[in-house]
Design a protein around this motif. Structure first.
Motif, PDB file in Angstrom:
ATOM      1  N   ASP A  10       0.547  -0.823  -0.255  1.00 54.77           N
ATOM      2  CA  ASP A  10       0.138  -0.120   0.038  1.00 54.77           C
ATOM      3  C   ASP A  10       1.001   1.199  -0.163  1.00 54.77           C
ATOM      4  O   ASP A  10       0.517   2.013  -0.717  1.00 54.77           O
ATOM      5  N   LEU A  11       2.021   1.258   0.908  1.00 56.87           N
ATOM      6  CA  LEU A  11       2.764   2.228   0.684  1.00 56.87           C
ATOM      7  C   LEU A  11       3.475   2.819  -0.176  1.00 56.87           C
ATOM      8  O   LEU A  11       3.845   3.657  -1.213  1.00 56.87           O
ATOM      9  N   THR A  14       0.934   4.078  -2.745  1.00 56.86           N
ATOM     10  CA  THR A  14       0.574   5.408  -1.887  1.00 56.86           C
ATOM     11  C   THR A  14       1.462   6.866  -3.080  1.00 56.86           C
ATOM     12  O   THR A  14       1.644   7.428  -3.282  1.00 56.86           O
ATOM     13  N   LEU A  30      -2.147   7.158   3.655  1.00 58.27           N
ATOM     14  CA  LEU A  30      -2.310   6.096   4.601  1.00 58.27           C
ATOM     15  C   LEU A  30      -3.425   6.106   5.335  1.00 58.27           C
ATOM     16  O   LEU A  30      -4.608   5.059   6.014  1.00 58.27           O
ATOM     17  N   TYR A  33      -6.517   5.621   4.073  1.00 56.68           N
ATOM     18  CA  TYR A  33      -7.462   4.829   3.264  1.00 56.68           C
ATOM     19  C   TYR A  33      -7.757   3.729   4.759  1.00 56.68           C
ATOM     20  O   TYR A  33      -8.759   3.080   4.690  1.00 56.68           O
ATOM     21  N   TYR A  34      -6.651   3.835   5.411  1.00 50.89           N
ATOM     22  CA  TYR A  34      -6.768   2.983   6.937  1.00 50.89           C
ATOM     23  C   TYR A  34      -8.027   3.140   8.050  1.00 50.89           C
ATOM     24  O   TYR A  34      -8.510   2.535   8.581  1.00 50.89           O
TER      25      TYR A  34
END
Length: 96
Positions: A10-11, A14, A30, A33-34
């Motif tokens: 995910d990083l 991003t 993030l 998103y989380y």
């Protein structure tokens, strides 16, 4: 890319998607998103891992801020992952 954690993946996505991907911008994206806080102790070691694996380059913007960019290898890995995902999403669309 198969040796990355989900958070690292995910990083990487991003970083690829932001114009100026620096630590706080990545943290903000993030967290959105989380839906929860991403602690510095989680973010920066994972950024370092991506740098160590040659997927991301780190460059100092100033004394306190680093800019992260996806390397050519990182882009190839992202493209390969997308192709792999599309295999299954295409099947899902056909069976749905």
């Amino acid at each position: 890319m198969n040796d990355l954690t989900g958070f690292q993946r995910d990083l990487l996505y991003t970083i690829a998607g932001l114009d100026e991907p620096h630590g706080l911008a990545l943290k903000d994206e993030l967290e959105e998103y989380y839906g929860k806080e991403v602690h510095h102790g989680r973010l920066y070691p994972n950024l370092d891992t991506l740098v160590d694996k040659g997927l991301v380059e780190k460059e100092a913007m100033d004394r306190r801020t680093n800019l992260y960019t996806v390397t050519a290898r990182g882009r190839r890995e992202l493209e390969a992952r997308r192709e792999w995902e599309d295999q299954f999403m295409g099947e899902m669309a056909l069976s749905g």
